[in-house]
Write a protein that holds these residues in place. Structure first.
Motif, PDB file in Angstrom:
ATOM      1  N   THR A 102      -6.975   1.673   4.133  1.00  7.25           N
ATOM      2  CA  THR A 102      -7.080   0.424   3.378  1.00  7.25           C
ATOM      3  C   THR A 102      -6.976  -0.772   4.312  1.00  7.25           C
ATOM      4  O   THR A 102      -6.549  -0.662   5.464  1.00  7.25           O
ATOM      5  N   VAL A 103      -7.351  -1.930   3.764  1.00  4.49           N
ATOM      6  CA  VAL A 103      -7.205  -3.187   4.476  1.00  4.49           C
ATOM      7  C   VAL A 103      -5.751  -3.338   4.921  1.00  4.49           C
ATOM      8  O   VAL A 103      -5.468  -3.622   6.094  1.00  4.49           O
ATOM      9  N   LEU A 104      -4.832  -3.081   4.003  1.00  3.46           N
ATOM     10  CA  LEU A 104      -3.415  -3.222   4.325  1.00  3.46           C
ATOM     11  C   LEU A 104      -3.021  -2.289   5.470  1.00  3.46           C
ATOM     12  O   LEU A 104      -2.354  -2.703   6.426  1.00  3.46           O
ATOM     13  N   GLY A 105      -3.465  -1.030   5.371  1.00  4.87           N
ATOM     14  CA  GLY A 105      -3.143  -0.057   6.418  1.00  4.87           C
ATOM     15  C   GLY A 105      -3.670  -0.492   7.767  1.00  4.87           C
ATOM     16  O   GLY A 105      -2.987  -0.360   8.793  1.00  4.87           O
ATOM     17  N   ASN A 106      -4.878  -1.018   7.791  1.00  4.17           N
ATOM     18  CA  ASN A 106      -5.452  -1.489   9.048  1.00  4.17           C
ATOM     19  C   ASN A 106      -4.677  -2.659   9.625  1.00  4.17           C
ATOM     20  O   ASN A 106      -4.412  -2.713  10.823  1.00  4.17           O
ATOM     21  N   ILE A 127      -3.476 -11.455   5.496  1.00  3.30           N
ATOM     22  CA  ILE A 127      -4.644 -11.067   4.694  1.00  3.30           C
ATOM     23  C   ILE A 127      -5.086 -12.257   3.836  1.00  3.30           C
ATOM     24  O   ILE A 127      -6.277 -12.547   3.701  1.00  3.30           O
ATOM     25  N   GLU A 128      -4.109 -12.964   3.311  1.00  2.44           N
ATOM     26  CA  GLU A 128      -4.386 -14.187   2.560  1.00  2.44           C
ATOM     27  C   GLU A 128      -5.081 -15.220   3.444  1.00  2.44           C
ATOM     28  O   GLU A 128      -6.081 -15.835   3.074  1.00  2.44           O
ATOM     29  N   GLU A 129      -4.579 -15.334   4.666  1.00  3.38           N
ATOM     30  CA  GLU A 129      -5.107 -16.317   5.609  1.00  3.38           C
ATOM     31  C   GLU A 129      -6.586 -16.076   5.894  1.00  3.38           C
ATOM     32  O   GLU A 129      -7.363 -17.016   6.054  1.00  3.38           O
ATOM     33  N   VAL A 130      -7.003 -14.796   5.962  1.00  5.86           N
ATOM     34  CA  VAL A 130      -8.416 -14.511   6.226  1.00  5.86           C
ATOM     35  C   VAL A 130      -9.205 -14.391   4.922  1.00  5.86           C
ATOM     36  O   VAL A 130     -10.379 -14.022   4.931  1.00  5.86           O
ATOM     37  N   ASP A 134      -7.890 -10.313  -2.398  1.00  3.62           N
ATOM     38  CA  ASP A 134      -8.376  -9.474  -3.498  1.00  3.62           C
ATOM     39  C   ASP A 134      -8.920  -8.124  -3.010  1.00  3.62           C
ATOM     40  O   ASP A 134      -9.462  -7.349  -3.778  1.00  3.62           O
ATOM     41  N   ARG A 135      -8.792  -7.841  -1.720  1.00  2.00           N
ATOM     42  CA  ARG A 135      -9.343  -6.590  -1.174  1.00  2.00           C
ATOM     43  C   ARG A 135      -8.281  -5.724  -0.499  1.00  2.00           C
ATOM     44  O   ARG A 135      -8.626  -4.769   0.197  1.00  2.00           O
ATOM     45  N   VAL A 136      -7.005  -6.063  -0.738  1.00  2.00           N
ATOM     46  CA  VAL A 136      -5.919  -5.419   0.019  1.00  2.00           C
ATOM     47  C   VAL A 136      -6.013  -3.898   0.038  1.00  2.00           C
ATOM     48  O   VAL A 136      -5.797  -3.249   1.062  1.00  2.00           O
ATOM     49  N   ASN A 137      -6.353  -3.328  -1.129  1.00  4.48           N
ATOM     50  CA  ASN A 137      -6.338  -1.867  -1.201  1.00  4.48           C
ATOM     51  C   ASN A 137      -7.720  -1.236  -1.107  1.00  4.48           C
ATOM     52  O   ASN A 137      -7.875  -0.049  -1.374  1.00  4.48           O
ATOM     53  N   HIS A 138      -8.729  -2.053  -0.724  1.00  9.00           N
ATOM     54  CA  HIS A 138     -10.042  -1.458  -0.455  1.00  9.00           C
ATOM     55  C   HIS A 138      -9.991  -0.721   0.877  1.00  9.00           C
ATOM     56  O   HIS A 138      -9.303  -1.153   1.793  1.00  9.00           O
ATOM     57  N   THR A 139     -10.739   0.370   0.960  1.00  4.29           N
ATOM     58  CA  THR A 139     -10.800   1.020   2.273  1.00  4.29           C
ATOM     59  C   THR A 139     -11.880   0.331   3.091  1.00  4.29           C
ATOM     60  O   THR A 139     -12.767  -0.334   2.544  1.00  4.29           O
ATOM     61  N   SER A 140     -11.806   0.513   4.420  1.00  2.00           N
ATOM     62  CA  SER A 140     -12.647  -0.297   5.298  1.00  2.00           C
ATOM     63  C   SER A 140     -14.133  -0.062   5.049  1.00  2.00           C
ATOM     64  O   SER A 140     -14.936  -0.976   5.236  1.00  2.00           O
ATOM     65  N   ASN A 141     -14.512   1.163   4.617  1.00  2.00           N
ATOM     66  CA  ASN A 141     -15.943   1.412   4.404  1.00  2.00           C
ATOM     67  C   ASN A 141     -16.471   0.777   3.116  1.00  2.00           C
ATOM     68  O   ASN A 141     -17.662   0.823   2.844  1.00  2.00           O
ATOM     69  N   GLN A 142     -15.557   0.177   2.314  1.00  2.00           N
ATOM     70  CA  GLN A 142     -16.009  -0.517   1.104  1.00  2.00           C
ATOM     71  C   GLN A 142     -16.235  -2.012   1.361  1.00  2.00           C
ATOM     72  O   GLN A 142     -16.423  -2.774   0.429  1.00  2.00           O
ATOM     73  N   LEU A 143     -16.173  -2.416   2.658  1.00  2.00           N
ATOM     74  CA  LEU A 143     -16.254  -3.840   2.966  1.00  2.00           C
ATOM     75  C   LEU A 143     -17.573  -4.173   3.660  1.00  2.00           C
ATOM     76  O   LEU A 143     -18.189  -3.327   4.304  1.00  2.00           O
ATOM     77  N   SER A 144     -17.985  -5.435   3.565  1.00  2.00           N
ATOM     78  CA  SER A 144     -19.159  -5.911   4.310  1.00  2.00           C
ATOM     79  C   SER A 144     -18.730  -6.216   5.742  1.00  2.00           C
ATOM     80  O   SER A 144     -17.541  -6.273   6.062  1.00  2.00           O
ATOM     81  N   GLY A 145     -19.732  -6.434   6.619  1.00  2.00           N
ATOM     82  CA  GLY A 145     -19.432  -6.712   8.020  1.00  2.00           C
ATOM     83  C   GLY A 145     -18.508  -7.902   8.203  1.00  2.00           C
ATOM     84  O   GLY A 145     -17.529  -7.843   8.958  1.00  2.00           O
ATOM     85  N   GLY A 146     -18.799  -8.987   7.484  1.00  2.00           N
ATOM     86  CA  GLY A 146     -17.970 -10.180   7.604  1.00  2.00           C
ATOM     87  C   GLY A 146     -16.544  -9.906   7.172  1.00  2.00           C
ATOM     88  O   GLY A 146     -15.587 -10.325   7.839  1.00  2.00           O
ATOM     89  N   GLN A 147     -16.424  -9.131   6.077  1.00  2.00           N
ATOM     90  CA  GLN A 147     -15.069  -8.805   5.603  1.00  2.00           C
ATOM     91  C   GLN A 147     -14.334  -7.933   6.613  1.00  2.00           C
ATOM     92  O   GLN A 147     -13.141  -8.123   6.862  1.00  2.00           O
ATOM     93  N   MET A 148     -15.073  -6.970   7.213  1.00  2.00           N
ATOM     94  CA  MET A 148     -14.432  -6.104   8.205  1.00  2.00           C
ATOM     95  C   MET A 148     -13.890  -6.928   9.371  1.00  2.00           C
ATOM     96  O   MET A 148     -12.792  -6.690   9.852  1.00  2.00           O
ATOM     97  N   ILE A 153      -9.380  -9.627  12.295  1.00  2.00           N
ATOM     98  CA  ILE A 153      -8.669 -10.852  12.695  1.00  2.00           C
ATOM     99  C   ILE A 153      -7.254 -10.851  12.130  1.00  2.00           C
ATOM    100  O   ILE A 153      -6.291 -11.178  12.833  1.00  2.00           O
ATOM    101  N   ALA A 154      -7.127 -10.421  10.863  1.00  2.00           N
ATOM    102  CA  ALA A 154      -5.786 -10.339  10.272  1.00  2.00           C
ATOM    103  C   ALA A 154      -4.918  -9.381  11.082  1.00  2.00           C
ATOM    104  O   ALA A 154      -3.737  -9.650  11.336  1.00  2.00           O
TER     105      ALA A 154
END
Ligand SMILES: Nc1ncnc2c1ncn2[C@@H]1O[C@H](COP(=O)(O)OP(=O)(O)O)[C@@H](O)[C@H]1O
Ligand SMILES: [Mg+2]
Lengths: 227, 415
Positions: A102-106, A127-130, A134-148, A153-154
């Motif tokens: 997840t985003v949080l795990g990363n 995570i808020e800063e970047v 609203d994506r905290v528990n998404h896994t990284s493969n569910q994100l777009s390039g910009g989100q990744m 950065i977070a």
């Protein structure tokens, strides 16, 4: 002004077979705390090598490097790992997120290797800063390039590093996302962190206080931007 | 270091890739399951045999002809030979031996003593021919073996003195031969001699290695005639108390050596065995068997371990960039080493736990086939957990070292 990075006569030679590749040659570089520095130069000119040495991922073949006034050439590998953990945040072109995590795990990854109080709330903060609350528990493969790249950065921010090093952070992004990412770096810089980014694009470099240009392992230009 | 985060991540990875993980640890599962079931079967056998031997009574002693350990029988005619109908015509145990041991003044610690001449016979029944053991004994035999009369009467000393052709049946044998009919007063032809059935014993617990309920009992004097045997196959003795067994054992040896005119006790032509001796012999046999079988199961663990090493090497190369990144965010060499060791151990431990569950089920399922209860002890489980952890450590070291030595820059560049 305090010199956070002071390099004198830094060289890096790679031995490949019987041929030597000189990646950096007698580089002098001084960076002031709080600076936003861009590094430019053609492919193979030694930009990444310089960044790896600044980030303590690699050791120079020759030269002196003072990080916050401290000679780091004599430190052993675990001390360097500790400094990387505490003082430096890396952002790469290829994001390098953990898959199926997840985003949080990363974002929490650096906290495995160093002490950080209230790491979870700090993670939510960055995570808020970047802008990914609203994506905290998404896994990284569910994100777009910009989100990744925002997650990366977070992750670079969570330990409150003094220096953010970004190696072509917008290289895999379209121009709109690139600008968003650059805005993020500007925001981070405005809060006091020293930011160094490698880029090919002039309009990205234009956001920095200063641009240095490398060619064949040598600094060929060093220009402050007149605001 | 906050390794619980790492452990958490590794566990998730194991459970996300359920099928892959299961296939990877299959060797471990099978190895551990075999060890658990084999060791618990071994323990079960041990306890069930021990129970039977202890049912013989801890104060019981048996004298058998021939030397059991390191036997050097110089005279081949004295070698214990098993011939027709289980009689040992050349057994070294004589009537005189029994009589001198039965002397209460010389052996005050002997409570009961009986010789046994072991024979067998075949009789015709409604359901065809039936062979059963016929034991020639003294009345003390029934006291030693806890046999009590259900119908009719037992053998007494006068039957022995007269060499009477009378016979008492074990409970099951009576039912097998006569069904619902009353056997008392019936005659049975044993190897050409007519015997009168005078009693039937109550069902007795199976003790030792023979079933007393399917045997017939006659006076030993009559057995000497019928089976044409002068000597005993066994002498059974019960001590007055368990505590005197070791010293009584020595006394019996002395008396019999003297009777047999043997000076050098290492040349004894008989062996005195106590229940304790049998127990330790059985224990060592089951221990050897268990460790042999466990050794075979360990090969499966070895194969499983190689599988783990293989998958960990694949994992290291798949995750080269991850390793570079971890180093970039502050992981030390030792942290990466530990991470991959933890992952290997978590894998094998998962396999171990599945193996324990499977082994437990195998042990349980085999219970009904085997007729005794396999025993899963805490130590067995500890052994299984320890073994699977060891496999993870041993076979995880090489991939982990390989991972930890990666140069972070090369790792980050790796495509
Ligand atoms: N690990 C290495 N081994 C050998 N040569 C290398 C290695 N890393 C970089 N180089 C060489 O060093 C030079 C500088 O590389 P790099 O710093 O990656 O340039 P840039 O990032 O500006 O494209 C190149 O010629 C490259 O081939
Ligand atoms: Mg580069």
């Amino acid at each position: 002004m305090e010199h956070i990075i002071e390099m004198k006569g830094i060289s890096k030679v790679y031995k490949t077979g019987d041929e030597d590749t000189v990646a950096l040659q007698d580089v002098d570089l001084t960076v002031t705390r709080g600076e936003f520095l861009a590094i430019m130069g053609p492919s193979g000119s030694g930009k990444s090598t310089l960044m790896h040495i600044i980030g303590l991922l690699d050791r120079p073949t020759a030269g002196q490097y003072l990080l916050e006034g401290r000679d780091v050439s004599r430190l052993n590998d675990s001390s360097l790992a500790r400094l990387r953990n505490q003082k430096i945040g890396f952002v790469f072109q290829q994001f390098n997120l953990l898959p199926r995590t997840t985003v949080l795990g990363n974002v929490l990854l650096p906290t495995i290797y160093g002490r950080l109080k209230n790491s979870r709330s700090r993670a939510f903060e960055v995570i808020e800063e970047v802008g990914l609350s609203d994506r905290v528990n998404h896994t990284s493969n569910q994100l777009s390039g910009g989100q990744m790249q925002r997650v990366a950065i977070a992750r670079a921010l969570i330990m409150n590093p003094d220096i953010i090093l970004a190696d072509e952070p917008t290289g895999n992004l379209d121009s709109k996302r690139s600008l968003e990412i650059i805005d993020l770096f500007k925001k981070i810089n405005s809060r006091g962190a020293t930011v160094i980014i490698i880029t090919h694009e002039e309009h990205i470099a234009r956001n920095a206080n200063r641009t240095i240009r490398l060619l064949d392992g040598k600094i060929v230009a060093n220009a402050e931007r007149i605001a | 270091m906050r390794y619980w985060l790492l452990i958490n991540q590794s566990l998730k990875a194991i459970f996300v890739n359920k099928v892959r993980s299961l296939l990877t640890v299959l060797g471990i599962v099978i190895g551990i399951a075999s060890i658990i079931s084999l060791v618990s079967l071994g323990e079960g056998v041990k306890v069930s045999i021990s129970d039977r031997i202890l049912a013989l009574g801890a104060s019981n002693l048996t004298v058998v002809p021939g030397a059991v350990a390191g036997a050097r029988t110089l005279d081949p005619t004295k070698a214990p030979s098993q011939t027709r109908g289980f009689t040992l015509s050349t057994s070294s145990l004589t009537e005189k031996d029994v009589q001198s041991l039965a002397d209460r003044k010389r052996h005050p610690h002997i409570k009961y003593i009986s010789g046994e001449i072991t024979g067998s016979t075949i009789v015709k029944t409604d359901r065809g021919d039936k062979r059963f053991p016929v034991l020639g004994v003294s009345p003390d035999y029934f006291a030693i073996n806890n046999l009590t009369i259900e119908r009719g009467r037992s053998l007494d000393q006068s039957h022995v003195d007269e060499g009477a052709n009378v016979l008492v049946l074990g409970n099951q044998l009576a039912a097998d031969l006569y069904g619902n009919r009353d056997p008392i007063g019936a005659t049975l032809n044993i190897e050409g001699t007519e015997y009168e059935v005078i009693g039937v014993f109550k069902p007795a617990e199976e003790s030792g290695l023979a079933n007393p309920n399917i045997q017939a009992y006659i006076p030993y004097t009559s057995a000497m005639e019928t089976f044409n045997s002068l000597n005993f196959n066994f002498i059974y003795i019960q001590a007055t108390d368990e505590s005197v067994v070791p010293s009584l054992k020595q006394d019996i040896r002395k008396t019999l050596l003297k009777n047999h005119q043997i000076q050098n006790s290492s040349l004894a032509d008989f062996t005195v065995i106590s229940s304790g001796d049998i127990l330790s012999a059985v224990d060592s046999i089951t221990d050897i068997l268990t460790s042999m079988l466990t050794g075979i199961a360990a090969i499966s663990l070895l194969v499983g371990g190689i599988g783990i090493m293989n998958i960990m090497l694949v994992s290291v190369s798949e995750r080269t960039r991850e390793i570079g990144l971890r180093k970039a965010v502050g992981a030390r060499t030792v942290d990466i080493l530990n991470q991959f060791l933890i992952e290997a151990v978590l894998l094998t431990l998962t396999g171990g736990i599945l193996g324990i569950a499977l082994g437990f089920m195998i042990a349980r399922a085999s219970e009904s086939y085997l007729g005794f209860t396999p025993i899963v002890t805490f130590n067995t489980i500890l052994l299984a957990v320890g073994a699977s952890t060891m496999v993870g450590l041993v076979f995880g070291v090489y991939p982990a070292v390989k991972a930890s030595r990666l140069n972070p820059i090369d790792a980050l560049r790796y495509e």
